[in-house]
Design a protein around this motif. Structure first.
Motif, PDB file in Angstrom:
ATOM      1  N   ARG A  51     -55.722  12.263  23.081  1.00  0.00           N
ATOM      2  CA  ARG A  51     -56.245  12.872  24.308  1.00  0.00           C
ATOM      3  C   ARG A  51     -55.420  12.442  25.517  1.00  0.00           C
ATOM      4  O   ARG A  51     -55.105  13.260  26.380  1.00  0.00           O
ATOM      5  CB  ARG A  51     -57.720  12.515  24.498  1.00  0.00           C
ATOM      6  N   ILE A  52     -55.081  11.163  25.586  1.00  0.00           N
ATOM      7  CA  ILE A  52     -54.244  10.685  26.696  1.00  0.00           C
ATOM      8  C   ILE A  52     -52.904  11.403  26.668  1.00  0.00           C
ATOM      9  O   ILE A  52     -52.437  11.912  27.696  1.00  0.00           O
ATOM     10  CB  ILE A  52     -54.052   9.152  26.630  1.00  0.00           C
ATOM     11  N   ASP A  53     -52.282  11.455  25.507  1.00  0.00           N
ATOM     12  CA  ASP A  53     -50.972  12.096  25.383  1.00  0.00           C
ATOM     13  C   ASP A  53     -51.041  13.586  25.700  1.00  0.00           C
ATOM     14  O   ASP A  53     -50.130  14.142  26.298  1.00  0.00           O
ATOM     15  CB  ASP A  53     -50.405  11.885  23.979  1.00  0.00           C
ATOM     16  N   GLY A  54     -52.134  14.219  25.327  1.00  0.00           N
ATOM     17  CA  GLY A  54     -52.284  15.650  25.577  1.00  0.00           C
ATOM     18  C   GLY A  54     -52.688  15.995  26.999  1.00  0.00           C
ATOM     19  O   GLY A  54     -52.798  17.163  27.357  1.00  0.00           O
ATOM     20  N   GLY A  55     -52.945  14.974  27.813  1.00  0.00           N
ATOM     21  CA  GLY A  55     -53.311  15.218  29.207  1.00  0.00           C
ATOM     22  C   GLY A  55     -54.751  15.623  29.407  1.00  0.00           C
ATOM     23  O   GLY A  55     -55.103  16.160  30.460  1.00  0.00           O
ATOM     24  N   VAL A  56     -55.604  15.380  28.400  1.00  0.00           N
ATOM     25  CA  VAL A  56     -57.019  15.734  28.509  1.00  0.00           C
ATOM     26  C   VAL A  56     -57.918  14.529  28.169  1.00  0.00           C
ATOM     27  O   VAL A  56     -58.822  14.626  27.343  1.00  0.00           O
ATOM     28  CB  VAL A  56     -57.363  16.941  27.604  1.00  0.00           C
ATOM     29  N   THR A  62     -58.252   5.251  28.549  1.00  0.00           N
ATOM     30  CA  THR A  62     -57.144   4.617  29.266  1.00  0.00           C
ATOM     31  C   THR A  62     -56.318   3.825  28.260  1.00  0.00           C
ATOM     32  O   THR A  62     -56.789   3.497  27.160  1.00  0.00           O
ATOM     33  CB  THR A  62     -57.652   3.652  30.346  1.00  0.00           C
TER      34      THR A  62
END
Length: 100
Positions: A51-56, A62
């Protein structure tokens, strides 16, 4: 993440899933219970990173949370290792120290 890191992470996760699927057919119930906990924690951590890598990211997603989850994974891995050793009859059942 770079494409190389994404590919390595996806390969590692897929390998883990195959091994976990195989373990469900082969290991004792006590080992499987520990493996299930480890699998759940790894899946949660991988999802957070995706999710972090996908920007969502979700509100609590964090890098610091990922680091905490990774650190919190070690005791579960130690418990799984001990259950496996007990199942194989190669452990005294005492807390054997494991370095990580």
């Amino acid at each position: 993440m770079t494409d190389e890191v994404r590919e390595r992470a996806a390969t590692a996760m897929n390998t883990h899933r195959v091994q976990y699927d195989e373990a469900q057919m082969l290991v004792s119930d006590s080992v499987l219970a520990e493996a299930r906990t480890v699998n759940d924690e790894i899946s949660i951590l991988y999802g957070l990173l995706r999710r972090i890598d996908g920007g969502v990211p979700q509100p609590d997603d964090t890098i610091e949370q990922a680091k905490r989850q990774l650190k919190d994974l070690w005791p579960h891995l130690k418990s799984m290792r001990e259950a496996m050793r007990m199942d194989l009859g190669v452990s005294s059942g005492k807390n054997e120290s494991v370095k990580h």
